[in-house]
Enzyme design. Structure first.
Site, PDB file in Angstrom:
ATOM      1  N   GLU A 127       0.841  -1.212   0.000  1.00  0.00           N
ATOM      2  CA  GLU A 127       0.000   0.000   0.000  1.00  0.00           C
ATOM      3  C   GLU A 127       0.870   1.253   0.000  1.00  0.00           C
ATOM      4  O   GLU A 127       2.092   1.205   0.151  1.00  0.00           O
ATOM      5  CB  GLU A 127      -0.887   0.028   1.254  1.00  0.00           C
ATOM      6  CG  GLU A 127      -2.319  -0.438   1.045  1.00  0.00           C
ATOM      7  CD  GLU A 127      -3.177   0.610   0.344  1.00  0.00           C
ATOM      8  OE1 GLU A 127      -2.621   1.642  -0.107  1.00  0.00           O
ATOM      9  OE2 GLU A 127      -4.393   0.399   0.237  1.00  0.00           O
ATOM     10  N   ARG A 134      -7.786  -0.642  13.099  1.00  0.00           N
ATOM     11  CA  ARG A 134      -6.414  -0.366  12.673  1.00  0.00           C
ATOM     12  C   ARG A 134      -6.377   0.846  11.761  1.00  0.00           C
ATOM     13  O   ARG A 134      -7.409   1.317  11.272  1.00  0.00           O
ATOM     14  CB  ARG A 134      -5.821  -1.569  11.948  1.00  0.00           C
ATOM     15  CG  ARG A 134      -6.426  -1.857  10.564  1.00  0.00           C
ATOM     16  CD  ARG A 134      -5.535  -2.812   9.799  1.00  0.00           C
ATOM     17  NE  ARG A 134      -6.070  -3.266   8.526  1.00  0.00           N
ATOM     18  CZ  ARG A 134      -5.957  -2.610   7.372  1.00  0.00           C
ATOM     19  NH1 ARG A 134      -5.368  -1.416   7.336  1.00  0.00           N
ATOM     20  NH2 ARG A 134      -6.444  -3.119   6.250  1.00  0.00           N
ATOM     21  N   ASN A 179      -5.463   2.858   8.276  1.00  0.00           N
ATOM     22  CA  ASN A 179      -5.445   2.572   6.848  1.00  0.00           C
ATOM     23  C   ASN A 179      -4.800   3.763   6.141  1.00  0.00           C
ATOM     24  O   ASN A 179      -3.880   4.377   6.659  1.00  0.00           O
ATOM     25  CB  ASN A 179      -6.852   2.258   6.328  1.00  0.00           C
ATOM     26  CG  ASN A 179      -6.814   1.315   5.132  1.00  0.00           C
ATOM     27  OD1 ASN A 179      -6.048   0.355   5.109  1.00  0.00           O
ATOM     28  ND2 ASN A 179      -7.638   1.581   4.128  1.00  0.00           N
ATOM     29  N   GLU A 223     -13.952  -4.826   8.823  1.00  0.00           N
ATOM     30  CA  GLU A 223     -14.525  -3.902   7.846  1.00  0.00           C
ATOM     31  C   GLU A 223     -15.995  -3.573   8.135  1.00  0.00           C
ATOM     32  O   GLU A 223     -16.768  -3.263   7.227  1.00  0.00           O
ATOM     33  CB  GLU A 223     -14.371  -4.450   6.419  1.00  0.00           C
ATOM     34  CG  GLU A 223     -12.930  -4.704   6.043  1.00  0.00           C
ATOM     35  CD  GLU A 223     -12.734  -5.170   4.611  1.00  0.00           C
ATOM     36  OE1 GLU A 223     -13.708  -5.085   3.824  1.00  0.00           O
ATOM     37  OE2 GLU A 223     -11.627  -5.609   4.279  1.00  0.00           O
ATOM     38  N   ASN A 266     -10.105   5.188   2.808  1.00  0.00           N
ATOM     39  CA  ASN A 266      -9.068   4.910   1.828  1.00  0.00           C
ATOM     40  C   ASN A 266      -8.578   6.186   1.157  1.00  0.00           C
ATOM     41  O   ASN A 266      -8.334   7.178   1.822  1.00  0.00           O
ATOM     42  CB  ASN A 266      -9.556   3.858   0.825  1.00  0.00           C
ATOM     43  CG  ASN A 266      -8.799   2.551   0.966  1.00  0.00           C
ATOM     44  OD1 ASN A 266      -7.575   2.558   1.110  1.00  0.00           O
ATOM     45  ND2 ASN A 266      -9.491   1.437   0.935  1.00  0.00           N
ATOM     46  N   ASP A 304      -9.780   2.019  -4.210  1.00  0.00           N
ATOM     47  CA  ASP A 304      -8.873   1.903  -3.068  1.00  0.00           C
ATOM     48  C   ASP A 304      -8.089   3.208  -2.930  1.00  0.00           C
ATOM     49  O   ASP A 304      -8.661   4.247  -2.656  1.00  0.00           O
ATOM     50  CB  ASP A 304      -7.976   0.680  -3.265  1.00  0.00           C
ATOM     51  CG  ASP A 304      -7.349   0.185  -1.968  1.00  0.00           C
ATOM     52  OD1 ASP A 304      -6.996   1.019  -1.122  1.00  0.00           O
ATOM     53  OD2 ASP A 304      -7.191  -1.037  -1.809  1.00  0.00           O
TER      54      ASP A 304
END
Length: 284
Positions: free
Chosen positions: A19, A99, A101, A120, A147, A195
């Site tokens: 990522e 968490r 992102n 999620e 995101n 994303d």
């Protein structure tokens, strides 16, 4: 609309959840992460040199800081890594089951940091704005998978993705705040989920498609005008990098794939894809 391959493998890798590609102009290196392996990677496109270090915990994003060092969006909050590798928390807020992102640095140097639940669950994530003194303001408190975040070249618009919505949304942005959220582009069924994103110097929005095997570019009016197909399904994020910011780097993942393709988890590059914007460093 045009479709073109043109990709090369920049970094062959087997990242579980690659990522967050980010160009660090001070060091001349691409930064990227493997969220679930808690790894921070660097890649020098000129020499080909690579490095990896382990983050204190699962990491959602890494960005350069003004004056050196890194800011880390971590499972339990946002931390600072000094140039001498000393770590300290800027904002520590552990939430069980949640968490970090994606995150991005705004034109004013503030960090916009996203979170999500590991499962999620809808409404379990947030998007917050953090300044260098540790002040935090939750901007969105009802998201699922926070995101891609990015700004138009003039800083007046902010683009944002909550992946399960299948939308890229746009806000008016001024003085560190946002207003008038509205759809900018929608990803049709069967094309994957949006994303990470980046905005180029022409104001076009590039978005990586998880389960879509592609990166798309949308014009400032929201028209799809380019698709870059890739040989892996889970495409996670993209960013312009390199000394002249013309090469598009793309991260991918292999997590959850029972038979991952050979290049799943690698970093790809599309040379000469466009012209990126120099991303600001975090003022902290």
């Amino acid at each position: 609309m045009t479709a073109a391959a043109g990709y090369e493998v920049a970094v062959p890798a087997d990242a579980e959840l690659g990522e967050g590609p980010t160009w660090d102009p001070a060091s001349g290196r691409l930064l990227w992460i493997d969220i679930l392996r808690s790894r921070i990677h660097t890649y020098d496109p000129v020499s080909g040199r690579r490095s990896v270090r382990t983050a204190p915990q699962h990491i959602g994003a890494v960005k350069p800081r003004v004056g050196g060092g890194l800011v880390l969006n971590l499972r339990d909050g946002v931390g600072l890594l000094d140039p001498d590798d000393t770590f300290r928390w800027l904002h520590h807020e552990p939430v069980p089951g949640r968490r970090a992102n994606d995150a991005a640095v705004a034109p004013d140097g503030a960090l916009w940091a996203g979170t999500m639940r590991y499962d999620e669950a809808p409404g379990g994530g947030t998007l917050s704005r953090l300044t260098g003194d540790g002040a935090v303001r939750v901007v969105l408190d009802d998201v699922a998978v926070s995101n891609g975040t990015g700004w138009s070249p003039d800083g007046r618009l902010m683009y944002y993705i909550d992946s399960p919505t299948r939308r890229i949304d746009v806000f008016d942005h001024a003085d560190g705040g946002v207003a008038d959220r509205r759809p900018f582009a929608e990803i049709e069924d069967g094309a994957g989920f949006p994303d990470g994103l980046t905005v180029d110097a022409d104001g076009c929005v590039w978005v990586a498609l998880w389960e879509g095997s592609a990166v798309r570019r949308y014009t400032p009016t929201g028209e799809l005008d380019r698709v870059i197909p890739l040989p892996v399904p889970r495409v996670t994020a993209c960013a312009f990098a390199g000394p002249d910011l013309t090469d598009l780097y793309i991260t991918t993942a292999r997590v959850g794939l029972t038979s991952p393709p050979p290049l799943a988890g690698s970093v790809f590059v599309v040379p000469g894809a466009g012209k990126g914007l120099l991303q600001p460093a975090f003022k902290g």
